[in-house]
Write a protein that holds these residues in place. Structure first.
Motif, short mmCIF file in Angstrom:
data_model
loop_
_atom_site.label_atom_id
_atom_site.label_comp_id
_atom_site.label_asym_id
_atom_site.label_seq_id
_atom_site.Cartn_x
_atom_site.Cartn_y
_atom_site.Cartn_z
N ARG A 62 -27.51 5.76 -1.57
CA ARG A 62 -26.88 6.94 -2.17
C ARG A 62 -27.58 7.37 -3.46
O ARG A 62 -28.16 6.57 -4.18
CB ARG A 62 -25.41 6.70 -2.42
CG ARG A 62 -25.09 5.63 -3.45
CD ARG A 62 -23.59 5.39 -3.45
NE ARG A 62 -23.16 4.50 -4.50
CZ ARG A 62 -22.96 3.20 -4.31
NH1 ARG A 62 -23.22 2.65 -3.14
NH2 ARG A 62 -22.53 2.45 -5.31
N ARG A 82 -25.28 10.25 0.75
CA ARG A 82 -26.05 9.30 1.56
C ARG A 82 -27.38 9.96 1.95
O ARG A 82 -27.39 10.88 2.77
CB ARG A 82 -25.26 8.92 2.81
CG ARG A 82 -24.01 8.11 2.49
CD ARG A 82 -23.07 8.03 3.65
NE ARG A 82 -22.42 9.32 3.91
CZ ARG A 82 -21.64 9.54 4.94
NH1 ARG A 82 -21.39 8.60 5.82
NH2 ARG A 82 -21.09 10.73 5.11
N PRO A 100 -32.30 1.14 1.10
CA PRO A 100 -31.47 1.44 2.26
C PRO A 100 -31.31 0.23 3.18
O PRO A 100 -32.23 -0.57 3.32
CB PRO A 100 -32.23 2.54 2.99
CG PRO A 100 -33.40 2.88 2.17
CD PRO A 100 -33.55 1.88 1.08
N GLN A 121 -23.18 10.43 -5.08
CA GLN A 121 -22.90 9.56 -3.94
C GLN A 121 -23.22 10.19 -2.59
O GLN A 121 -22.50 10.01 -1.61
CB GLN A 121 -21.44 9.08 -3.96
CG GLN A 121 -21.15 8.24 -5.18
CD GLN A 121 -19.84 7.46 -5.07
OE1 GLN A 121 -19.27 7.33 -4.01
NE2 GLN A 121 -19.38 6.93 -6.18
N GLY A 132 -25.89 6.11 7.50
CA GLY A 132 -24.68 6.63 6.86
C GLY A 132 -23.52 5.67 6.75
O GLY A 132 -22.40 6.09 6.43
N ILE A 133 -23.75 4.39 6.98
CA ILE A 133 -22.65 3.42 6.95
C ILE A 133 -22.54 2.75 5.58
O ILE A 133 -21.46 2.63 5.01
CB ILE A 133 -22.87 2.31 8.00
CG1 ILE A 133 -23.15 2.90 9.39
CG2 ILE A 133 -21.69 1.34 8.03
CD1 ILE A 133 -21.98 3.55 10.05
N CYS A 134 -23.69 2.26 5.05
CA CYS A 134 -23.66 1.27 3.96
C CYS A 134 -23.66 1.89 2.56
O CYS A 134 -23.30 1.22 1.60
CB CYS A 134 -24.83 0.32 4.08
SG CYS A 134 -26.44 1.04 3.68
N PHE A 135 -24.05 3.12 2.42
CA PHE A 135 -24.10 3.80 1.12
C PHE A 135 -25.11 3.19 0.14
O PHE A 135 -25.09 3.50 -1.04
CB PHE A 135 -22.71 3.85 0.45
CG PHE A 135 -21.79 4.89 1.04
CD1 PHE A 135 -21.19 4.68 2.27
CD2 PHE A 135 -21.55 6.07 0.37
CE1 PHE A 135 -20.36 5.65 2.83
CE2 PHE A 135 -20.71 7.04 0.91
CZ PHE A 135 -20.12 6.82 2.14
N GLU A 136 -25.99 2.29 0.59
CA GLU A 136 -26.96 1.69 -0.33
C GLU A 136 -28.03 2.70 -0.74
O GLU A 136 -28.69 2.53 -1.76
CB GLU A 136 -27.63 0.47 0.33
CG GLU A 136 -26.75 -0.78 0.37
CD GLU A 136 -26.62 -1.47 -0.98
OE1 GLU A 136 -26.71 -0.81 -2.01
OE2 GLU A 136 -26.41 -2.70 -0.97
#
Lengths: 89, 456
Positions: free
Chosen positions: A63, A73, A52, A71, A57-61
């Protein structure tokens, strides 16, 4: 929002089929950070390990596939009893 | 959710409507909701997080809401505003001739939320600047690490290095220390003289000054380096060591288990842009003194209009909520309070302006777009974000350039790219159910995996 229904303030989720006890009310991304067996949360498109980054909730890393939905988050999701998590989703 | 079929979206949308719809349940959104309720309007707040309060009023797992947030949230509920948590706006339209509505992913069904007036209080995200090694697990944002810790990530005993810029660094360092982490250093890129001048200027804001003094006291023993920034992270599979450079040209290694970097905040203005609201080069939503945007009936409050912190956000929330509800008198009263706070914003921007050396952080091999693994070298000489998308796929992954967009605009001077729906990847079923909105007619993306539509 905090789920205290489970005994001992913990709930059990499944990560790639493995049972993991996590504090009730924890965010899924945070619970996965605590899980020693989860070295990386996913692999990037070229195979690099990732964890992360933004936590919000911005980067989707962070997921993952959660209860069949891809996908998701995990940093925006509270752990629930019986939650089914597939990494590298 | 366990029983429902994956992506099992119902056959139709669930409709909601309200006089005033507020997006975002942070301080700005909640105060806007209160003001609009007090003026007698029906109000609905939608928010992405599992609990209201936004990032700043996010409380640690198991502790219940933040004390200040508790009062505000109680007031919102008592006034009868609806609050939908854990839902994400993925599309919307602002054309009164067609439909004034937001499409929201529940995530088990699609909601269509019709509004008469709309208040956007969508907050901010961190500015991440790429440097070699920044994609290693264990390298996070500053606010990002704090959010993970509040969400239950146990950092007790872990060595944490914080780097970047702005007051958030101090606040997060203090909260990590309180959580039992070993804060091995704090690197602020701004020069000590500018930070000190900013600190002295806080006499005009006694509450903030008091907070600052408290934070510095809590951080006693933590090495604080000014004029310093992290240039590289290394480790086998995850971060183990960071390299820090300073204005004097020194470079040294600091061992750490976690490295948190963040260079301040950028407005979260994508929904505003999607709806046609004018923004400036830095993505600030342009508003007048009533918090009205360039689009009729859409108001904006808090960080999207410029990064200013919680007091500004609350003041703007009151202004936007009052005007959205047609209460001009009260709106004007709140606007006077707001002006004082906005002077603080300008001082903040001056004190923590980013230094030019940071533009040299990434080398040609450093990943810029983490979703598509596009290197900085592939993008640096291109014209704009559009060309970068078409030629390299930079910004075309699930985050849609939320991370690499602000970075490339700082590093390469790219102008802002046009925002297209859906705002987040949503299952195809959700799009089918929602149907085309007037902003999404040009949607034509065939890529992405079978079940998720990722925007172009």
């Amino acid at each position: 929002m905090v789920d205290r229904s489970a005994g001992g303030g913990e709930v059990t989720i499944r990560v790639d089929g493995r049972q993991v006890r996590v504090p009730a009310g924890a965010m899924l991304a945070s619970a996965l950070c605590n899980d020693r067996a989860t070295q990386a949360m996913r692999r990037s498109v070229t195979g690099q390990p990732r964890g992360p980054l933004c936590g919000m909730g911005i980067c989707f890393e962070c997921r993952a596939t959660v209860d069949g939905r891809p996908q998701v988050r995990t940093c925006t999701l509270v752990c629930r009893e019986g939650m089914e998590v597939r990494l590298d989703g | 959710m366990a029983e429902s079929a994956p992506n099992g979206y119902g056959p139709s949308v669930e409709r909601h409507d309200a006089d005033v719809v507020v997006v975002g349940a942070g301080p700005a959104g909640l105060l806007a909701a209160i003001a609009a309720c007090e003026a007698g309007r029906s109000v609905l707040v939608v928010d992405e997080n599992p609990a209201a309060g936004g990032q700043i009023w996010r409380e640690a797992t198991g502790q219940g809401p933040h004390p200040r947030a508790r009062l505000v949230i109680r007031r919102v509920r008592r006034l009868g505003a609806g609050v939908l948590s854990g839902v994400t706006v993925f599309d919307g339209s602002a054309d009164a001739r067609v439909l004034r509505a937001l499409h929201v992913d529940d995530p088990r069904r699609v909601l269509e939320i019709r509004y008469r007036e709309l208040v956007l209080a969508t907050g901010a995200s961190e500015l991440f600047l790429p440097f070699p090694g920044w994609t290693l697990p264990g390298v996070t944002g500053v606010g990002g690490l704090q959010a993970l810790v509040k969400g239950g990530f146990a950092v007790r005993g872990r060595r944490v290095l914080l780097a970047g810029s702005g007051p958030l660094l101090l606040a997060v360092a203090a909260s990590l220390k309180a959580a039992g982490a070993r804060v091995v250093g704090l690197c602020e890129q701004a020069p000590r003289s500018r930070v000190r001048r900013f600190g002295f200027g806080l006499w005009r804001h006694p509450l903030k000054a008091l907070q600052g003094v408290g934070l510095l006291a809590a951080l006693r023993g933590v090495p604080i380096h000014h004029d310093s920034w992290v240039v590289e992270a290394r480790g086998a599979g995850r971060v183990e060591r960071a390299f820090v450079a300073d204005a004097a040209g020194n470079r040294r290694a600091i061992d750490c288990d976690l490295l948190a970097t963040g260079y301040g905040l950028v407005p979260a203005s994508r929904l505003a842009e999607l709806l046609g609201c004018a923004v400036d080069h830095d993505g600030r939503v342009l508003v007048d003194e009533t918090c009205a945007t360039s689009v009729d009936g859409i108001w904006c409050a808090g960080e999207p209009t410029g990064i200013g912190g919680v007091e500004v956000a609350m003041a703007e929330g009151r202004v936007a909520g009052s005007h959205a509800a047609g209460d001009r008198q009260r709106g004007a009263l709140h606007a006077r309070l707001l002006r004082k706070e906005q002077r603080f914003v300008r001082r903040l921007e001056r004190a923590f302006a980013l230094r030019d050396e940071l533009r040299a952080l990434p080398d040609d091999d450093t990943i810029l777009c983490r979703c598509e693994d596009v290197s900085f070298g592939a993008v640096r000489s291109l014209r704009d974000a559009r060309q970068a998308k078409l030629e390299t796929r930079c910004g075309m992954g699930p985050c849609q350039g939320r991370v690499c967009g602000p970075a490339s605009s700082f590093l390469c001077g790219f102008p802002r790219d046009r925002v297209r729906p859906p705002l987040i990847p949503v299952p195809m079923g959700a799009l089918a159910v929602a149907g085309p909105s007037n902003t999404s007619k040009q949607r034509s993306n065939e890529r992405s995996n079978e079940t998720m539509e990722t925007p172009e």
